[in-house]
Write a protein that holds these residues in place. Structure first.
Motif, PDB file in Angstrom:
ATOM      1  N   GLU A 452       0.857  -1.182   0.000  1.00 38.96           N
ATOM      2  CA  GLU A 452       0.000   0.000   0.000  1.00 38.96           C
ATOM      3  C   GLU A 452       0.893   1.231   0.000  1.00 38.96           C
ATOM      4  O   GLU A 452       1.732   1.410   0.886  1.00 38.96           O
ATOM      5  CB  GLU A 452      -0.912  -0.005   1.229  1.00 38.96           C
ATOM      6  N   ASN A 453       0.714   2.092  -0.995  1.00 36.97           N
ATOM      7  CA  ASN A 453       1.612   3.223  -1.162  1.00 36.97           C
ATOM      8  C   ASN A 453       1.668   4.143   0.052  1.00 36.97           C
ATOM      9  O   ASN A 453       2.708   4.711   0.379  1.00 36.97           O
ATOM     10  CB  ASN A 453       1.202   4.043  -2.394  1.00 36.97           C
ATOM     11  N   GLU A 454       0.530   4.285   0.746  1.00 32.85           N
ATOM     12  CA  GLU A 454       0.506   5.221   1.869  1.00 32.85           C
ATOM     13  C   GLU A 454       1.345   4.732   3.050  1.00 32.85           C
ATOM     14  O   GLU A 454       1.639   5.499   3.975  1.00 32.85           O
ATOM     15  CB  GLU A 454      -0.929   5.466   2.332  1.00 32.85           C
ATOM     16  N   THR A 455       1.739   3.464   3.057  1.00 32.54           N
ATOM     17  CA  THR A 455       2.556   2.949   4.162  1.00 32.54           C
ATOM     18  C   THR A 455       4.054   3.046   3.862  1.00 32.54           C
ATOM     19  O   THR A 455       4.870   2.743   4.727  1.00 32.54           O
ATOM     20  CB  THR A 455       2.218   1.477   4.434  1.00 32.54           C
ATOM     21  N   LEU A 456       4.424   3.455   2.644  1.00 33.80           N
ATOM     22  CA  LEU A 456       5.834   3.543   2.268  1.00 33.80           C
ATOM     23  C   LEU A 456       6.417   4.880   2.699  1.00 33.80           C
ATOM     24  O   LEU A 456       5.755   5.913   2.667  1.00 33.80           O
ATOM     25  CB  LEU A 456       5.994   3.373   0.758  1.00 33.80           C
ATOM     26  N   HIS A 457       7.685   4.835   3.115  1.00 34.12           N
ATOM     27  CA  HIS A 457       8.368   6.048   3.555  1.00 34.12           C
ATOM     28  C   HIS A 457       9.798   6.017   3.021  1.00 34.12           C
ATOM     29  O   HIS A 457      10.246   5.023   2.426  1.00 34.12           O
ATOM     30  CB  HIS A 457       8.368   6.145   5.084  1.00 34.12           C
ATOM     31  N   GLU A 458      10.511   7.112   3.261  1.00 34.38           N
ATOM     32  CA  GLU A 458      11.896   7.213   2.802  1.00 34.38           C
ATOM     33  C   GLU A 458      12.805   7.432   3.996  1.00 34.38           C
ATOM     34  O   GLU A 458      12.514   8.241   4.880  1.00 34.38           O
ATOM     35  CB  GLU A 458      12.065   8.350   1.814  1.00 34.38           C
ATOM     36  N   MET A 459      13.902   6.678   4.015  1.00 33.78           N
ATOM     37  CA  MET A 459      14.906   6.831   5.069  1.00 33.78           C
ATOM     38  C   MET A 459      16.273   6.634   4.437  1.00 33.78           C
ATOM     39  O   MET A 459      16.529   5.585   3.813  1.00 33.78           O
ATOM     40  CB  MET A 459      14.676   5.800   6.171  1.00 33.78           C
ATOM     41  N   ASN A 460      17.129   7.626   4.561  1.00 35.07           N
ATOM     42  CA  ASN A 460      18.460   7.577   3.939  1.00 35.07           C
ATOM     43  C   ASN A 460      18.362   7.283   2.449  1.00 35.07           C
ATOM     44  O   ASN A 460      19.108   6.466   1.902  1.00 35.07           O
ATOM     45  CB  ASN A 460      19.342   6.532   4.628  1.00 35.07           C
ATOM     46  N   ARG A 461      17.383   7.938   1.790  1.00 36.40           N
ATOM     47  CA  ARG A 461      17.180   7.829   0.337  1.00 36.40           C
ATOM     48  C   ARG A 461      16.773   6.423  -0.095  1.00 36.40           C
ATOM     49  O   ARG A 461      16.975   6.041  -1.254  1.00 36.40           O
ATOM     50  CB  ARG A 461      18.438   8.265  -0.422  1.00 36.40           C
ATOM     51  N   ALA A 462      16.259   5.653   0.814  1.00 35.80           N
ATOM     52  CA  ALA A 462      15.819   4.295   0.486  1.00 35.80           C
ATOM     53  C   ALA A 462      14.378   4.106   0.925  1.00 35.80           C
ATOM     54  O   ALA A 462      13.920   4.700   1.911  1.00 35.80           O
ATOM     55  CB  ALA A 462      16.711   3.266   1.171  1.00 35.80           C
ATOM     56  N   LEU A 472      11.420  -1.677   7.895  1.00 35.49           N
ATOM     57  CA  LEU A 472      11.880  -2.725   6.987  1.00 35.49           C
ATOM     58  C   LEU A 472      12.337  -2.112   5.666  1.00 35.49           C
ATOM     59  O   LEU A 472      11.533  -1.500   4.948  1.00 35.49           O
ATOM     60  CB  LEU A 472      10.746  -3.715   6.743  1.00 35.49           C
ATOM     61  N   PRO A 473      13.625  -2.216   5.313  1.00 35.48           N
ATOM     62  CA  PRO A 473      14.085  -1.704   4.016  1.00 35.48           C
ATOM     63  C   PRO A 473      13.525  -2.543   2.871  1.00 35.48           C
ATOM     64  O   PRO A 473      13.373  -3.759   2.997  1.00 35.48           O
ATOM     65  CB  PRO A 473      15.606  -1.819   4.099  1.00 35.48           C
ATOM     66  N   LEU A 474      13.222  -1.886   1.759  1.00 34.11           N
ATOM     67  CA  LEU A 474      12.603  -2.560   0.620  1.00 34.11           C
ATOM     68  C   LEU A 474      13.567  -2.675  -0.546  1.00 34.11           C
ATOM     69  O   LEU A 474      14.362  -1.764  -0.808  1.00 34.11           O
ATOM     70  CB  LEU A 474      11.348  -1.806   0.167  1.00 34.11           C
ATOM     71  N   LEU A 475      13.464  -3.799  -1.239  1.00 35.83           N
ATOM     72  CA  LEU A 475      14.238  -4.002  -2.466  1.00 35.83           C
ATOM     73  C   LEU A 475      13.273  -4.360  -3.579  1.00 35.83           C
ATOM     74  O   LEU A 475      12.603  -5.399  -3.518  1.00 35.83           O
ATOM     75  CB  LEU A 475      15.261  -5.127  -2.286  1.00 35.83           C
ATOM     76  N   ASP A 476      13.170  -3.505  -4.571  1.00 39.07           N
ATOM     77  CA  ASP A 476      12.359  -3.804  -5.736  1.00 39.07           C
ATOM     78  C   ASP A 476      13.134  -4.784  -6.617  1.00 39.07           C
ATOM     79  O   ASP A 476      14.239  -4.473  -7.086  1.00 39.07           O
ATOM     80  CB  ASP A 476      12.049  -2.514  -6.499  1.00 39.07           C
ATOM     81  N   LEU A 477      12.579  -5.980  -6.818  1.00 41.68           N
ATOM     82  CA  LEU A 477      13.288  -7.002  -7.595  1.00 41.68           C
ATOM     83  C   LEU A 477      13.501  -6.566  -9.037  1.00 41.68           C
ATOM     84  O   LEU A 477      14.462  -7.000  -9.684  1.00 41.68           O
ATOM     85  CB  LEU A 477      12.525  -8.323  -7.531  1.00 41.68           C
ATOM     86  N   GLY A 504      12.372  -6.489   2.721  1.00 41.77           N
ATOM     87  CA  GLY A 504      11.095  -6.621   2.047  1.00 41.77           C
ATOM     88  C   GLY A 504      11.304  -6.620   0.540  1.00 41.77           C
ATOM     89  O   GLY A 504      11.827  -5.653  -0.013  1.00 41.77           O
ATOM     90  N   LEU A 505      10.950  -7.707  -0.131  1.00 36.97           N
ATOM     91  CA  LEU A 505      11.110  -7.816  -1.580  1.00 36.97           C
ATOM     92  C   LEU A 505       9.812  -7.396  -2.260  1.00 36.97           C
ATOM     93  O   LEU A 505       8.743  -7.930  -1.947  1.00 36.97           O
ATOM     94  CB  LEU A 505      11.479  -9.250  -1.975  1.00 36.97           C
ATOM     95  N   VAL A 506       9.891  -6.447  -3.174  1.00 35.73           N
ATOM     96  CA  VAL A 506       8.710  -5.925  -3.861  1.00 35.73           C
ATOM     97  C   VAL A 506       8.513  -6.682  -5.166  1.00 35.73           C
ATOM     98  O   VAL A 506       9.431  -6.776  -5.990  1.00 35.73           O
ATOM     99  CB  VAL A 506       8.857  -4.418  -4.126  1.00 35.73           C
ATOM    100  N   ALA A 507       7.310  -7.255  -5.345  1.00 38.87           N
ATOM    101  CA  ALA A 507       6.976  -8.023  -6.549  1.00 38.87           C
ATOM    102  C   ALA A 507       5.589  -7.616  -7.030  1.00 38.87           C
ATOM    103  O   ALA A 507       4.808  -7.007  -6.288  1.00 38.87           O
ATOM    104  CB  ALA A 507       7.034  -9.513  -6.261  1.00 38.87           C
ATOM    105  N   ILE A 554      22.076  -6.674  -1.261  1.00 38.60           N
ATOM    106  CA  ILE A 554      21.907  -5.643  -2.292  1.00 38.60           C
ATOM    107  C   ILE A 554      21.324  -4.391  -1.635  1.00 38.60           C
ATOM    108  O   ILE A 554      20.367  -4.490  -0.861  1.00 38.60           O
ATOM    109  CB  ILE A 554      20.982  -6.142  -3.420  1.00 38.60           C
ATOM    110  N   PRO A 555      21.851  -3.201  -1.909  1.00 36.34           N
ATOM    111  CA  PRO A 555      21.326  -1.973  -1.290  1.00 36.34           C
ATOM    112  C   PRO A 555      19.841  -1.809  -1.573  1.00 36.34           C
ATOM    113  O   PRO A 555      19.366  -2.148  -2.658  1.00 36.34           O
ATOM    114  CB  PRO A 555      22.151  -0.864  -1.953  1.00 36.34           C
TER     115      PRO A 555
END
Length: 567
Positions: A452-462, A472-477, A504-507, A554-555
């Motif tokens: 859900e987009n409204e739950t996403l945030h940015e921390m240290n440009r990630a 939880l840092p996210l990694l878009d596959l 968190g892996l985004v698929a 992976i960053p």
């Protein structure tokens, strides 16, 4: 080489190595057991050596026969009040080396027989092996003396309901079973696809034909489900055939504890539980490499010297416990010691000097698995380079496993290895990213979330998401594999856990859970980051198997890759 002798030679080598393992176990028992245990171990060692000696003489391997005979004499001279077995263990190593020399030559005419023996073919024909009254190399009738080579026949009668099968044949059976699994998946997909076409057809057909077709599809589905049950049973049976008990590996670890404790001047009681726990034979080598490092680490780094333990109010004899058990779809092997525990301060100090960037981002105990990090002040033949635990981590993760460590200063340390039950069949979550399908080992999956987009945030440009009271840092596959063509507007987040490292892996889509057949990657492809292998789907497509351990390194993806605007 005569085919009959070849079979006999293989049988001799297999049994001889088993008896050598048993002799080693009894010698170690004599070194550490009480008076009754030492006496029983002495009798067992004598029986095993006498039988091994007789069989070696029967085969014409005089050097092995003489070594076993020397060990028999030396064992009889042991002082059971204070048995010193190091010399016997060295002789046993020579005997094992002789067995290896017989096995390794490239099918030479002498079958690797030690110097001074007759050609095996001559030994076979001259000794009359089919005759019950044939004499062995000591002039004694086979089957004549209790405890002699007649035990070979007794053991054969004891296992009359079983046969020995070479691992190469089991490997072939596993390969066929894997292909059957692929065919099963393909059949299931084909039935589902064909049934969907029939049900969604716009053709106007007579009701009678529709009813007959529906009944036929029900029959097909029943047959498929019955086949599914049978193939699943077959899969379990084949998997069991490829399993070997950990007992043999645990015995070799006992030898490591014995040798290293003597070298370090430490007193250690080595306790073993769960030696009958089965493990896939292809994973046994990985487990052996990893456990060898961990057990040696426990002796050298973990257990204190007797003086130090007495000063700390402990029993001067330390304890290392090795246990194993099947836990769901994994084999859990745990090594626990009651030593000094891990000095996390010294560990972090060493990490800062070796790799400051690692020391800044990793937890204290995670630093233990980094290359070059060791708390030992000097290096020797056994430890101090800081590569052992890093090798353990690589070996375990390369086979789809994980390792966890817990430590309490002054109380001890525990290492837990988690390895999959099967190395060829992997329970996996199928997912889709940018039109590409991937398989993710289910053992690493903690949870799946609707993105859900409204739950996403940015921390240290990630990009990050709040999950269970933590960030939880996210990694878009799509970013990781460079397949993304735009901003992802919807999809799923798969939470993976690798040795405490969460990502968190985004698929785009979750397809479902499947049993897949693990295939290696071609050498031309190499080993891409985040990919551990490949598999074949039911429709014949080849897809990649994701490597959770590689993905968490992976960053994280930038927020713009996952969502174009922060709510």
């Amino acid at each position: 080489m005569h085919s009959g002798f070849q079979e006999l030679l293989e049988e001799f080598l297999l049994e001889a190595k088993e008896r050598a393992d048993e002799v080693e176990a009894t010698l170690l028992q004599m070194a550490s057991g009480d008076a009754d245990e030492r006496q029983e171990a002495l009798a067992q060692a004598k029986r095993e050596l006498h039988t091994l000696k007789g069989n070696a003489g029967m085969m014409g391997f005089s050097d092995l026969q003489h070594l076993a005979h020397e060990m028999e004499d030396d064992i009889l001279e042991l002082d059971l009040d204070a048995p010193e077995v190091d010399g016997l263990l060295k002789t046993l190593d020579l005997l094992r080396g002789g067995l290896d020399e017989i096995q390794t030559p490239e099918e030479s005419a002498q079958a690797g027989a030690p110097v001074g023996t007759e050609a095996p073919e001559a030994t076979l024909s001259e000794s009359g092996l089919a005759d019950a009254e044939t004499v062995d190399g000591f002039g004694e009738p086979i089957g004549g003396e209790p405890g002699g080579s007649s035990e070979r026949g007794a053991s054969a009668r004891d296992v009359a309901g079983s046969v020995r099968v070479s691992f190469s044949k089991i490997d072939q059976l596993v390969e066929v079973q894997a292909e059957t699994l692929i065919a099963r998946n393909r059949l299931a997909d084909a039935i589902e696809h064909s049934r969907g076409i029939a049900e969604n057809s716009q053709l106007e057909l007579p009701d009678e034909f529709v009813n007959v077709a529906a009944s036929a599809w029900e029959d097909v589905e029943d047959a498929r489900q019955n086949l599914e049950k049978t193939l699943r049973l077959l899969q379990e049976l084949v998997t069991d055939l490829g399993m070997v008990p950990l007992q043999g590996l645990f015995r070799s670890l006992s030898r490591i504890v014995h040798d290293e404790s003597r070298r370090e001047g430490k007193k250690i009681d080595f306790e073993i539980r769960g030696g009958n726990t089965p493990i896939d034979k292809t994973l046994l080598e990985a487990a052996g490499d990893a456990l060898g490092h961990v057990v040696r680490n426990a002796v050298i780094h973990g257990i204190e010297t007797p003086d130090s333990r007495r000063a700390a109010g402990k029993d001067e004899q330390g304890v290392i416990q090795l246990s194993a058990a099947v836990d769901g779809s994994e084999v859990r092997i745990e090594v626990t010691d009651d030593g000094a525990g891990i000095d996390t301060g010294a560990l972090r100090k060493k990490a800062r000097s070796v790799a400051p960037e690692l020391a800044a981002g990793a937890s204290d105990l995670a630093l233990l698995f980094e290359e070059g990090v060791s708390t030992r002040k000097s290096a020797d033949l056994a430890a101090g380079r800081g590569v052992g635990m890093a090798a353990v981590k690589r070996s375990v993760e390369a086979h789809g496993g994980r390792i966890k460590v817990q430590s309490e200063p002054g109380m001890g340390t525990s290492f837990a290895l988690h390895l999959p039950v099967s190395a060829s069949i992997l329970r996996s979550l199928l997912l889709t990213v940018d039109g590409e399908d991937y398989a993710l080992p289910l053992t690493a999956v903690t949870e799946t979330l609707l993105r859900e987009n409204e739950t996403l945030h940015e921390m240290n440009r990630a990009a990050v998401v709040r999950w269970r009271h933590q960030v939880l840092p996210l990694l878009d596959l799509g970013d990781a594999f460079e397949t993304a063509t735009g901003v992802r507007e919807k999809g799923f987040i798969i939470v993976v856990d690798v040795n405490g490292r969460l990502r968190g892996l985004v698929a785009d889509r979750l397809v479902g859970i499947r049993d897949i057949v693990v295939k290696g990657l071609d050498r031309i492809v190499g080993q891409p980051s985040g990919i551990s292998g490949s598999t074949i789907l039911g429709d014949g497509r080849v897809i990649m198997i994701l490597d959770p351990a590689g993905l968490v390194t992976i960053p994280p993806s930038a927020i713009s890759s996952v969502h174009d605007e922060i709510s």
